[in-house]
Design an enzyme around this catalytic site. Structure first.
Site, PDB file in Angstrom:
ATOM      1  CE1 TYR A 147      -3.137  -3.067   1.040  1.00  0.00           C
ATOM      2  CE2 TYR A 147      -4.513  -1.145   0.652  1.00  0.00           C
ATOM      3  CZ  TYR A 147      -4.375  -2.507   0.773  1.00  0.00           C
ATOM      4  OH  TYR A 147      -5.473  -3.316   0.630  1.00  0.00           O
TER       5      TYR A 147
ATOM      6  CE  LYS B 232       2.650 -18.410   1.583  1.00  0.00           C
ATOM      7  NZ  LYS B 232       2.050 -19.731   1.880  1.00  0.00           N
TER       8      LYS B 232
ATOM      9  CG  ASP C  85      -1.024 -20.808   3.153  1.00  0.00           C
ATOM     10  OD1 ASP C  85      -0.596 -20.439   4.267  1.00  0.00           O
ATOM     11  OD2 ASP C  85      -0.378 -21.578   2.400  1.00  0.00           O
TER      12      ASP C  85
ATOM     13  CG  ASP D 282     -13.455  -7.963   2.473  1.00  0.00           C
ATOM     14  OD1 ASP D 282     -13.333  -7.026   3.286  1.00  0.00           O
ATOM     15  OD2 ASP D 282     -13.846  -7.785   1.298  1.00  0.00           O
TER      16      ASP D 282
ATOM     17  CG  ASP E 162      -7.890  -5.420   1.862  1.00  0.00           C
ATOM     18  OD1 ASP E 162      -8.913  -4.867   2.317  1.00  0.00           O
ATOM     19  OD2 ASP E 162      -7.731  -5.685   0.649  1.00  0.00           O
TER      20      ASP E 162
HETATM   21  C1  IPM Z   1     -10.530  -1.489   2.981  1.00  0.00           C
HETATM   22  C2  IPM Z   1     -10.638  -1.273   1.497  1.00  0.00           C
HETATM   23  C3  IPM Z   1      -9.469  -0.429   1.009  1.00  0.00           C
HETATM   24  C4  IPM Z   1      -8.196  -1.187   1.326  1.00  0.00           C
HETATM   25  C5  IPM Z   1      -9.540  -0.039  -0.474  1.00  0.00           C
HETATM   26  C6  IPM Z   1     -10.794   0.754  -0.768  1.00  0.00           C
HETATM   27  C7  IPM Z   1      -8.317   0.707  -0.947  1.00  0.00           C
HETATM   28  O1  IPM Z   1     -10.733  -2.480   0.821  1.00  0.00           O
HETATM   29  O2  IPM Z   1     -10.582  -0.505   3.729  1.00  0.00           O
HETATM   30  O3  IPM Z   1     -10.404  -2.643   3.409  1.00  0.00           O
HETATM   31  O4  IPM Z   1      -7.748  -2.048   0.546  1.00  0.00           O
HETATM   32  O5  IPM Z   1      -7.611  -0.928   2.381  1.00  0.00           O
HETATM   33 MN    MN Z   2     -10.807  -4.231   2.143  1.00  0.00          MN
END
Ligand code: IPM
Ligand code: MN
Length: 357
Positions: free
Chosen positions: A138, A190, A222, A250, A246
């Site tokens: 990032y 990793k 993983d 999710d 990230d």
């Molecule tokens: C998050 C989002 C962001 C990230 C994107 C929008 C750049 O997915 O906040 O998790 O990858 O950090």
């Molecule tokens: Mn995200």
């Protein structure tokens, strides 16, 4: 005079403005109940503003935002605009320039029926992920060579600094201690393939020696993805790098019921910090009053906790928990049969009733 908090609000794109509107109603009510004030100032940045003015997030506004006690954000992202331009110009800009090195992402299952895994109960899904928030791929050290030709080379550096890794690991050990739950911290990396992550391995061991009361665990990313689906109860406090964090959060959000319930804080302890739902702008649901505001309401709750309004924060979280567990809010998606405002109305009602520990 009661305490008052100045909050910079960036509703943003898509469903952002709708969910933020409800988040602010909840903040206002819980402040009245607990005897403090919330003073929001709204900033228009996002896709519409960019299309109208070509401005992403001007310096003058950025300095103003910095001067608040905290920041609440809805969502950023719009299919009409170049990928990443607004995400990096607004969200990542704040993460980097305010040095918000902790991305705190709690994963709690509030009601059994929200979990897609068989036989997992709220007691089995209760962990928190600390995602490093200022380094890794990032950081944007990237380039293209011979772009558009058959010989093109594209690079983007994965970078970690000793200081950056150490501070987020230290924060995580402290958090594991405060949570007091399993008193366990899991490092996810990793390091077997990305050898630069040996820096994480060494720092984790060195800092960990100062926390003999916290058990240390390690999973490769993983394997962690497998375990979080198979045995989410194995996790208590987790620390990981920016990109793995990230992705892992999710996946974790689905286990707690979906992105509609997943909130986050972008934090630099002691400094102005940013709170937001993990979900995106969901353009296809924008303006329909069907987006579920729970993630934003919970993000507002995390903000209150950060500001030191612990009772108010607990009141918000327990109101949401009771509404989900009793199925008065039957789901956290767009299919709850309730409008965005109706979900928030239920939370407002429940706030008053909430017994607070
Ligand atoms: C998050 C989002 C962001 C990230 C994107 C929008 C750049 O997915 O906040 O998790 O990858 O950090
Ligand atoms: Mn995200």
């Amino acid at each position: 005079m009661s305490k008052s908090y100045a909050i910079a609000v960036i509703p943003g794109d898509g469903i952002g403005p709708e969910v933020v509107r409800e988040g602010l109603r909840v903040l206002d009510r819980v402040a009245a109940i607990e005897g403090f004030q919330v003073k929001p100032t709204s900033y228009p940045f996002g896709a519409e503003h960019y299309l109208k003015t070509k401005e992403v997030f001007p310096d003058a506004a950025f300095s103003e935002v910095k001067g608040h006690d905290a920041i609440l954000l809805g969502a950023i992202g719009d299919p009409r605009i170049e990928v990443g331009l607004l995400e990096f110009g607004i969200i990542a800009k704040m993460r980097f320039e305010l040095d918000l090195y902790v991305n705190l992402r709690p994963v709690r299952l509030y009601a059994e029926h929200l979990c897609p895994l068989k036989d997992k109960r709220p007691k089995d899904v209760d962990f928190v992920v600390v995602r490093e928030n200022t380094e890794d791929a990032y950081a944007g050290m990237r380039g293209f060579f011979k772009k558009g030709t058959p010989d093109e080379i594209a690079t983007q550096e994965i970078l970690f600094t000793r200081k950056g890794v150490e501070r987020v690991i230290r924060y995580s050990f402290e958090l594991a201690r405060r949570r007091g739950r399993g008193k366990k911290l899991t490092l996810i990396d990793k390091a077997n393939a990305v050898r630069a992550m040996d820096l994480w391995t060494r720092t984790f061991a060195e800092v960990g020696a100062e926390y003999p009361d916290i058990a240390r665990e390690h999973n490769y990313i993983d394997a962690a993805c497998m375990y979080v689906v198979k045995n989410p109860e194995w996790f208590d406090t987790v620390v990981t790098s920016n990109m793995f964090g990230d992705i892992f959060t999710d996946l974790s959000a689905m286990i707690q019921g979906g992105l509609g319930v997943a909130a986050s804080g972008n934090i630099h302890p002691g400094r102005v910090s940013l709170f937001e739902p993990i979900h995106g702008s969901a353009p296809k649901y924008a303006g329909q009053n069907v987006a579920n505001p729970i993630a934003t309401i919970l993000a507002a709750g995390m903000m209150l906790d950060y500001l030191g309004e612990t009772r108010a924060a607990q009141r918000v979280e327990s109101a949401v928990e009771r509404l989900l567990a009793s199925r008065r809010i039957p789901s956290v998606g767009t299919d709850s049969g309730l409008s965005t405002a109706q979900v928030a109305d239920l939370v407002l009602g429940e706030l008053e009733a909430a017994p607070v520990a």
